[in-house]
Design a protein around this motif. Structure first.
Motif, PDB file in Angstrom:
ATOM      1  N   SER A  78      22.356   0.789  34.110  1.00 33.92           N
ATOM      2  CA  SER A  78      21.428   1.438  33.180  1.00 33.92           C
ATOM      3  C   SER A  78      22.099   1.711  31.841  1.00 33.92           C
ATOM      4  CB  SER A  78      20.902   2.750  33.762  1.00 33.92           C
ATOM      5  OG  SER A  78      20.116   2.496  34.890  1.00 33.92           O
ATOM      6  N   ASN A  79      23.325   2.182  31.877  1.00 35.33           N
ATOM      7  CA  ASN A  79      24.059   2.452  30.641  1.00 35.33           C
ATOM      8  C   ASN A  79      24.326   1.171  29.857  1.00 35.33           C
ATOM      9  OD1 ASN A  79      24.149   5.221  31.007  1.00 35.33           O
ATOM     10  ND2 ASN A  79      26.094   5.148  32.088  1.00 35.33           N
ATOM     11  N   ARG A 127      26.828  -7.029  32.976  1.00 37.61           N
ATOM     12  CA  ARG A 127      25.424  -6.935  33.425  1.00 37.61           C
ATOM     13  C   ARG A 127      25.134  -7.967  34.504  1.00 37.61           C
ATOM     14  NH1 ARG A 127      22.103  -6.773  27.767  1.00 37.61           N
ATOM     15  NH2 ARG A 127      22.582  -4.641  27.181  1.00 37.61           N
ATOM     16  N   CYS A 149      23.677   3.522  37.741  1.00 35.55           N
ATOM     17  CA  CYS A 149      23.975   4.250  36.498  1.00 35.55           C
ATOM     18  C   CYS A 149      24.734   3.375  35.500  1.00 35.55           C
ATOM     19  CB  CYS A 149      24.780   5.506  36.796  1.00 35.55           C
ATOM     20  SG  CYS A 149      23.828   6.795  37.598  1.00 35.55           S
ATOM     21  N   ASN A 165      22.479  -1.480  29.902  1.00 38.76           N
ATOM     22  CA  ASN A 165      21.202  -1.943  29.364  1.00 38.76           C
ATOM     23  C   ASN A 165      20.767  -1.144  28.138  1.00 38.76           C
ATOM     24  OD1 ASN A 165      20.823  -4.056  31.157  1.00 38.76           O
ATOM     25  ND2 ASN A 165      19.826  -2.757  32.664  1.00 38.76           N
ATOM     26  N   ARG A 166      21.276   0.077  27.995  1.00 40.57           N
ATOM     27  CA  ARG A 166      20.918   0.904  26.842  1.00 40.57           C
ATOM     28  C   ARG A 166      21.736   0.596  25.596  1.00 40.57           C
ATOM     29  NH1 ARG A 166      21.609   6.189  29.768  1.00 40.57           N
ATOM     30  NH2 ARG A 166      20.307   5.755  31.538  1.00 40.57           N
ATOM     31  N   LEU A 167      22.824  -0.143  25.762  1.00 40.71           N
ATOM     32  CA  LEU A 167      23.679  -0.446  24.617  1.00 40.71           C
ATOM     33  C   LEU A 167      22.954  -1.343  23.615  1.00 40.71           C
ATOM     34  CD1 LEU A 167      27.106  -1.288  26.280  1.00 40.71           C
ATOM     35  CD2 LEU A 167      26.551   0.726  24.924  1.00 40.71           C
ATOM     36  N   ASP A 168      23.176  -1.077  22.360  1.00 38.28           N
ATOM     37  CA  ASP A 168      22.670  -1.942  21.298  1.00 38.28           C
ATOM     38  C   ASP A 168      23.753  -2.971  21.015  1.00 38.28           C
ATOM     39  OD1 ASP A 168      21.381  -3.141  19.226  1.00 38.28           O
ATOM     40  OD2 ASP A 168      21.487  -1.409  17.873  1.00 38.28           O
TER      41      ASP A 168
END
Length: 62
Positions: free
Chosen positions: A16-17, A38, A13, A19-22
Motif C-alpha cells: 500500500s505504501n 511492487r 502495508c 502504491n502511494r508513492l509518486d
C-alpha cells in the motif's frame, strides 16, 4: 496475533505504501526499484512454514 496474519498484514502495508508513492518525482533507478518491489510483493500469495516444523524460518509460496 497469528504470525501468518501478521506477515500478511505487513506485506499489505508495504505494498500500500509503495502504491502511494509518486514515482514520477523519483530518479530512474528509484522508479525501477519501486516497480520491482511492487511486482515481487504482488506475487506473494501467502507465507508457509517448512514441513519440518521449524517455525523460525518462513518461506514464500511461489
Amino acid at each position: 496475533m497469528d504470525p501468518d496474519v501478521e506477515q500478511g498484514y505487513r506485506l499489505h502495508c508495504v505494498l500500500s505504501n509503495l502504491n502511494r508513492l509518486d514515482i514520477d518525482k523519483l530518479d530512474d533507478a528509484d522508479q525501477e526499484r519501486v516497480e520491482t518491489a511492487r511486482s515481487l510483493l504482488e506475487k506473494v500469495n501467502h507465507l508457509t512454514r517448512p514441513d519440518n516444523g521449524d517455525e523460525t524460518e518462513a518461506q514464500s509460496d511461489p
